[in-house]
Design an enzyme around this catalytic site. Structure first.
Site, PDB file in Angstrom:
ATOM      1  N   GLY A 130       0.798  -1.218   0.000  1.00 13.45           N
ATOM      2  CA  GLY A 130       0.000   0.000   0.000  1.00 13.45           C
ATOM      3  C   GLY A 130       0.830   1.267   0.000  1.00 13.45           C
ATOM      4  N   ASP A 158      -6.992   3.546   6.365  1.00 16.34           N
ATOM      5  CA  ASP A 158      -7.185   4.928   5.929  1.00 16.34           C
ATOM      6  C   ASP A 158      -8.548   5.173   5.310  1.00 16.34           C
ATOM      7  OD1 ASP A 158      -4.563   5.185   6.691  1.00 16.34           O
ATOM      8  OD2 ASP A 158      -3.873   6.060   4.806  1.00 16.34           O
ATOM      9  N   GLY A 173      -3.584  16.957   2.639  1.00 15.62           N
ATOM     10  CA  GLY A 173      -4.388  15.860   3.167  1.00 15.62           C
ATOM     11  C   GLY A 173      -4.651  14.768   2.156  1.00 15.62           C
ATOM     12  N   HIS A 191      20.808   3.936  32.947  1.00 14.29           N
ATOM     13  CA  HIS A 191      21.583   5.172  32.746  1.00 14.29           C
ATOM     14  C   HIS A 191      22.899   4.820  32.048  1.00 14.29           C
ATOM     15  CE1 HIS A 191      23.389   9.088  33.600  1.00 14.29           C
ATOM     16  NE2 HIS A 191      24.481   8.419  33.995  1.00 14.29           N
ATOM     17  N   VAL A 196       1.299  16.252   9.334  1.00 12.82           N
ATOM     18  CA  VAL A 196       2.394  15.278   9.404  1.00 12.82           C
ATOM     19  C   VAL A 196       3.138  15.196   8.077  1.00 12.82           C
ATOM     20  CG1 VAL A 196       2.947  12.833   9.685  1.00 12.82           C
ATOM     21  CG2 VAL A 196       1.301  13.921  11.227  1.00 12.82           C
ATOM     22  N   CYS A 237       1.849   3.066   2.553  1.00 10.51           N
ATOM     23  CA  CYS A 237       2.888   3.081   3.579  1.00 10.51           C
ATOM     24  C   CYS A 237       4.213   2.560   3.039  1.00 10.51           C
ATOM     25  CB  CYS A 237       2.444   2.245   4.772  1.00 10.51           C
ATOM     26  SG  CYS A 237       3.739   2.020   6.009  1.00 10.51           S
ATOM     27  N   ALA A 259     -10.677  -5.040  -8.050  1.00 18.00           N
ATOM     28  CA  ALA A 259     -11.899  -5.617  -7.492  1.00 18.00           C
ATOM     29  C   ALA A 259     -13.064  -4.638  -7.577  1.00 18.00           C
ATOM     30  CB  ALA A 259     -11.677  -6.040  -6.050  1.00 18.00           C
TER      31      ALA A 259
END
Length: 464
Positions: A36, A303, A263, A434, A176, A38, A111
């Site tokens: 996809g 999405d 967007g 640490h 973003v 991503c 599809a």
């Protein structure tokens, strides 16, 4: 039970694998490439560029870490090639994963949904199924700004298809997508201008405010409270006219390209939703709490349902629907999840923003701890940024916001606590190693109760 999944992105292929694990019979249909947006045009390509940009930013400040004479220049064509190799390797990995399950049929084709039990593939092949999951993702949406159809105007997909880096770039939009491209391409040596009405509108306002000077420090020209009014093609690129929102003043900017990062919307063309009456609008396919559309037996995840545009959320939704269809209880908390923005100074958040806590009338306390007070961050020469935690009066952790090095990794500890409805005490009872960046989260937790060890005690802020 046979399930048809339309779309092989993070929602679709994860749903297919989870369904197969649960013993369901799966047909996965993908018109383009597995992975996809991503994998092919989003998360992975940009993070490949991010790695190079981050390295270049380190080189820029090499003398600060006692490296003298360091120099480097990004070869855009080599970077483009590396990005493609990374993508190909991951796409191939998904293909092999699907092949490992005998009960997944992967079909490459377009599809169309005929009814709640029937899917047509490439106009002829018919699949009869018990349920259908739409996982077709999203696609870039252009603004109504005059001239966005002119040459030189790009979507995020177009920009990643350029085989060489642009000389200069105007980014319209500071969500973003816009922030990542502005910061990453600036780090790669591109001259970047960013136009924004607001920075990271869904994030904590303080984080957005603190990011702006860091972007400017990086070299991005930032214009706030402004809107692009028109785009014009000129001899050597584009010209953008933008107007400030609260005053009669304009900016005229020129660059080789302009990126419209305003967007995304649902990718539903050709699915046949109108013919069968599935409800949708320009922002989403409508679903109920179980991700089912108004047509029983047809679901929409990722999405395309408009709830979030995050790959990890899409995957979680896909797996959840499969668990519901198989009669299993959904274990994951689907409404609380981390969100990460990969500017070179990373941003990550989970839970409520301070503004949301205030709007909901929650009695809350805020604590902030600076990376400048963290030994590991200073040794890395990355002291910019902070960790901000929000807790309610019962000591429940309700929000975490991080701006700084490895924020996308650090957010997982507060995400684990918040998604389980946990207390700050769960954070504080754990000894943190640490020197690590993780100590910033621990110190911010201590600071909620005036106990931070490596920072002067701030005035406690309490809001109702």
């Amino acid at each position: 039970m046979r399930i048809a999944i339309i779309g092989g992105g993070p929602a679709g292929y994860v749903a297919a694998i989870r369904g197969a694990q649960l013993g369901l019979d799966i047909v996965l249909i993908e018109a383009d490439r597995l992975g996809g947006t991503c994998l092919n045009r989003g998360c992975i390509p940009t993070k490949t560029y991010f790695a190079t940009a981050k390295f270049m930013e380190t080189l820029k400040h090499a003398e600060d870490i006692a490296v003298v004479g360091a120099a480097g220049k990004v070869d855009g064509k080599q970077l483009f090639s590396r990005k493609n190799k990374v993508v190909e390797a991951l796409v191939g990995g998904i293909e092999q994963l699907l092949l490992a399950y005998d009960n997944i049929d992967y079909i490459k084709g377009k599809a169309k949904i005929i009814d709640s039990k029937t899917v047509e593939i490439d106009g002829n092949e018919i699949e009869k199924v018990d349920a259908i999951i739409i996982a077709t993702g999203s696609e870039p949406r252009m603004t109504e700004t005059k001239g966005v159809d002119n040459p030189g105007v790009l979507t995020s997909d177009d920009l990643l298809d350029l085989e060489d880096l642009p000389v200069s770039l105007i980014v319209v939009g500071a969500g973003v997508i816009g922030l990542e491209f502005a910061s990453i391409y600036s780090g790669l040596g591109v001259k970047v201008s960013l136009l924004a009405s607001r920075v990271l509108k869904d994030g904590d306002k303080e984080i957005g405010r603190r990011l702006v000077p860091l972007l400017k420090k990086q070299g991005v020209d930032v214009y706030l409270n402004i809107r692009a009014q028109s785009v014009e093609s000129i001899e050597d690129g584009v010209k953008v006219i933008a107007k400030y929102k609260e005053k009669e003043a304009y900016e005229e900017l020129k660059a080789q390209y302009v990126l419209i990062a305003s967007g995304r919307g649902p990718n539903i063309e050709g699915l046949g939703l109108d013919e069968i009456g599935v409800e949708y609008d320009l922002s989403a396919v409508k679903t109920n709490d179980n991700f089912e559309t108004n047509i029983p037996g047809i679901y929409a995840v990722g999405d395309v349902n408009g709830r979030s545009q995050l790959a990890h959320v899409a995957s979680a939704q896909g797996a959840a629907v499969m668990e519901m269809l198989a009669g299993h209880k959904v274990v994951q908390e689907l409404n609380i999840y981390p969100s990460c923005t990969f500017t070179l100074d990373e941003i990550a958040q989970v839970g409520l923003t301070e503004e949301q806590a205030k709007e909901q009338g929650i009695d809350y306390v805020v604590s902030k701890f600076s990376f400048m007070a963290n030994g590991k961050a200073l040794s890395m020469n990355e002291g910019d940024g902070l960790v901000k935690l929000i807790a309610d009066s019962s000591r429940k952790l309700i929000g975490a916001h991080i701006l700084g090095p490895h924020a996308s990794d650090l957010i997982m500890e507060p995400a684990l606590i918040i998604s389980n409805g946990g207390s700050v005490d769960q954070l504080l009872k754990t000894i943190h190693a640490h020197p690590t960046l993780g100590e910033t989260v621990y110190e911010a937790g201590l600071g909620l109760f005036g106990q931070a060890l490596h920072q002067a005690p701030p005035k406690k802020r309490k809001r109702k």
